[in-house]
Motif scaffolding. Structure first.
Motif, mmCIF file in Angstrom:
data_model
loop_
_atom_site.group_PDB
_atom_site.id
_atom_site.type_symbol
_atom_site.label_atom_id
_atom_site.label_comp_id
_atom_site.label_asym_id
_atom_site.label_seq_id
_atom_site.Cartn_x
_atom_site.Cartn_y
_atom_site.Cartn_z
ATOM 1 N N UNK A 250 12.301 12.297 12.061
ATOM 2 C CA UNK A 250 13.715 11.627 11.856
ATOM 3 C C UNK A 250 13.689 11.697 10.065
ATOM 4 N N UNK A 251 13.034 12.262 9.498
ATOM 5 C CA UNK A 251 14.042 12.101 7.934
ATOM 6 C C UNK A 251 12.596 11.565 7.194
ATOM 7 N N UNK A 252 11.410 10.786 7.549
ATOM 8 C CA UNK A 252 10.536 10.318 7.621
ATOM 9 C C UNK A 252 9.529 10.498 6.957
ATOM 10 N N UNK A 253 8.417 10.546 6.164
ATOM 11 C CA UNK A 253 7.275 10.887 6.072
ATOM 12 C C UNK A 253 6.145 10.011 5.595
ATOM 13 N N UNK A 254 5.139 9.614 6.870
ATOM 14 C CA UNK A 254 4.570 8.011 6.660
ATOM 15 C C UNK A 254 2.867 8.637 6.958
ATOM 16 N N UNK A 255 2.211 7.716 6.144
ATOM 17 C CA UNK A 255 1.099 7.997 6.351
ATOM 18 C C UNK A 255 0.207 6.610 6.164
ATOM 19 N N UNK B 12 6.553 7.653 -3.822
ATOM 20 C CA UNK B 12 5.587 6.989 -2.741
ATOM 21 C C UNK B 12 6.352 5.273 -2.445
ATOM 22 N N UNK B 13 6.486 5.426 -1.155
ATOM 23 C CA UNK B 13 6.479 3.313 -1.290
ATOM 24 C C UNK B 13 5.387 2.809 -1.091
ATOM 25 N N UNK B 14 4.627 2.329 -0.780
ATOM 26 C CA UNK B 14 3.119 1.718 -0.324
ATOM 27 C C UNK B 14 3.869 0.166 0.433
ATOM 28 N N UNK C 272 6.099 7.144 3.137
ATOM 29 C CA UNK C 272 5.452 5.860 3.471
ATOM 30 C C UNK C 272 3.961 6.025 2.824
ATOM 31 N N UNK C 273 3.205 4.619 2.053
ATOM 32 C CA UNK C 273 2.047 4.774 2.331
ATOM 33 C C UNK C 273 1.843 3.124 2.988
ATOM 34 N N UNK C 274 0.740 3.528 4.182
ATOM 35 C CA UNK C 274 0.953 2.057 5.423
ATOM 36 C C UNK C 274 -0.499 1.898 5.593
ATOM 37 N N UNK C 275 -0.681 0.665 5.689
ATOM 38 C CA UNK C 275 -2.109 0.057 6.344
ATOM 39 C C UNK C 275 -3.221 0.627 7.356
ATOM 40 N N UNK C 276 -2.066 0.805 8.271
ATOM 41 C CA UNK C 276 -3.145 0.899 10.057
ATOM 42 C C UNK C 276 -2.082 1.597 10.124
ATOM 43 N N UNK C 277 -2.506 2.975 11.553
ATOM 44 C CA UNK C 277 -2.163 3.266 12.451
ATOM 45 C C UNK C 277 -0.605 3.187 12.474
ATOM 46 N N UNK C 278 -0.334 2.351 13.242
ATOM 47 C CA UNK C 278 0.538 2.256 13.914
ATOM 48 C C UNK C 278 1.940 1.533 13.346
ATOM 49 N N UNK C 279 1.637 0.958 11.992
ATOM 50 C CA UNK C 279 2.506 0.876 10.991
ATOM 51 C C UNK C 279 3.148 2.265 10.351
ATOM 52 N N UNK C 280 2.472 3.160 10.745
ATOM 53 C CA UNK C 280 2.648 4.720 10.131
ATOM 54 C C UNK C 280 3.354 4.959 10.883
#
Length: 334
Positions: free
Chosen positions: A155-160, A202-204, A260-268
């Motif tokens: 969907x145009x998003x990279x999420x980690x 990177x957006x954290x 996007x750098x996320x802090x936990x599984x579901x957030x990403x």
């Protein structure tokens, strides 16, 4: 890795939808303009499918491209027990793991240009003694690396996610500034070399609501996340944050960053699956070879019914091909 090498697909759980999706992807190879691939698996798993496509055994990955034109190329392994669609059997766990081991070996020895892993069911493997938290951790051990990063794309998003397979209550003990910095470094390097982005942005995300609101909702964003962002910026990485996670994923905001750098599984994972549930791809960064996988499970409940969608597997095959094209013929993705 050379873009001329075929991709290798793992068998996944033979009772799940992986074999069916592999067959459908091969049948759509011309319509979807898919690059050549072969699968490491038991030939009977594919020849025994409803509306089975032609299957041909290969003994060397070099045979895959010629075979791909008229049949699914299968590098054969033995299956301890007959596969029954929708009925997982832990007796076949050794074959599932052997498929992964051989695929890794083919990538590391320069026989395959990258690997796409079909879904496995951890409970099936654990019943046979598998001790790894997940697919990626097992691949990391085989590859001899200590740190990998899971990136979801769709969907145009990279999420980690920084922390992955753990209970939400354990995130607070596992999340450290060092983990965030290590993740950011790997993501930035991989986007440069695998996606051709010269200066990745990177957006954290913050951990707590409102990114902690200066300690009102917890100190982790002030004491862990913000120092990590500052360390990344000091290293020349364009990292910003921490940002409130609830405002990071709308269309206008996504245009401001590359990952996007996320802090936990579901957030990403929730944003990617909401934006493009059927085309999401799981990409493992930090490996000495390219690895992608569809962003779904084994779906035992629909295996063999002919209704499983190929979108995510096809997207994973394309992603693996596109990444190695970006890397060029003489570079290795790490």
């Amino acid at each position: 890795m050379s873009p001329h090498l075929p991709l290798v697909l793992t068998m996944g759980d033979p009772a799940g939808i992986g074999p069916e999706l592999t067959a459908k992807a091969w049948q759509a190879r011309e319509e979807k303009a898919l690059p050549a691939f072969y699968v490491v698996g038991a030939p009977s798993v594919y020849s025994g499918l409803p509306d089975a496509p032609p299957v041909e055994t290969i003994l060397d990955p070099a045979e895959a491209k010629a075979t791909y034109a008229h049949a699914i190329p299968v590098f054969p392994i033995a299956l301890p027990a007959p596969a029954q669609l929708g009925r997982p059997n832990s007796a076949n766990a050794p074959a599932i793991l052997e498929s992964i081991r051989i695929a890794v070996d083919h990538c590391q020895s320069g026989k395959a240009g990258g690997m796409v892993t079909n879904p496995i069911a951890k409970h099936v493997l654990m019943d046979a003694g598998f001790t790894h938290p997940g697919h990626t951790e097992y691949l990391a051990e085989l590859a001899g690396v200590s740190r990998t990063v899971m990136m979801l794309s769709g969907g145009g998003l990279r999420s980690v996610p920084v922390t992955i397979h753990c209970a939400l209550r354990d995130v607070l003990t596992r999340l450290t500034a060092t983990e965030i910095v290590d993740t950011g470094r790997i993501v930035a390097d991989s986007l440069k070399r695998g996606a051709g982005i010269e200066n990745p942005r990177l957006a954290v995300a913050g951990l707590n609501p409102h990114a902690g609101e200066d300690g009102r909702f917890g100190n982790e964003d002030r004491d862990i996340v913000r120092p990590a962002v500052e360390r990344l910026r000091a290293e020349g990485i364009d990292a910003q944050g921490p940002f409130p996670a609830d405002t990071m994923f709308h269309a206008e905001r996504r245009a401001d960053y590359d990952a996007a750098i996320c802090m936990y599984h579901d957030q990403a994972l929730i944003p990617v699956k909401t934006l493009d549930f059927h085309n999401g791809v799981n990409i493992t960064l930090g490996m000495p070879f390219i690895r992608t996988s569809p962003d779904h499970g084994t779906a035992f409940d629909i295996a063999g019914r002919g209704i499983a969608r190929t979108d995510s597997l096809i997207a994973a095959i394309r992603a693996a091909h596109d990444m190695r094209m970006d890397l060029g013929p003489d570079r290795t993705h790490q």
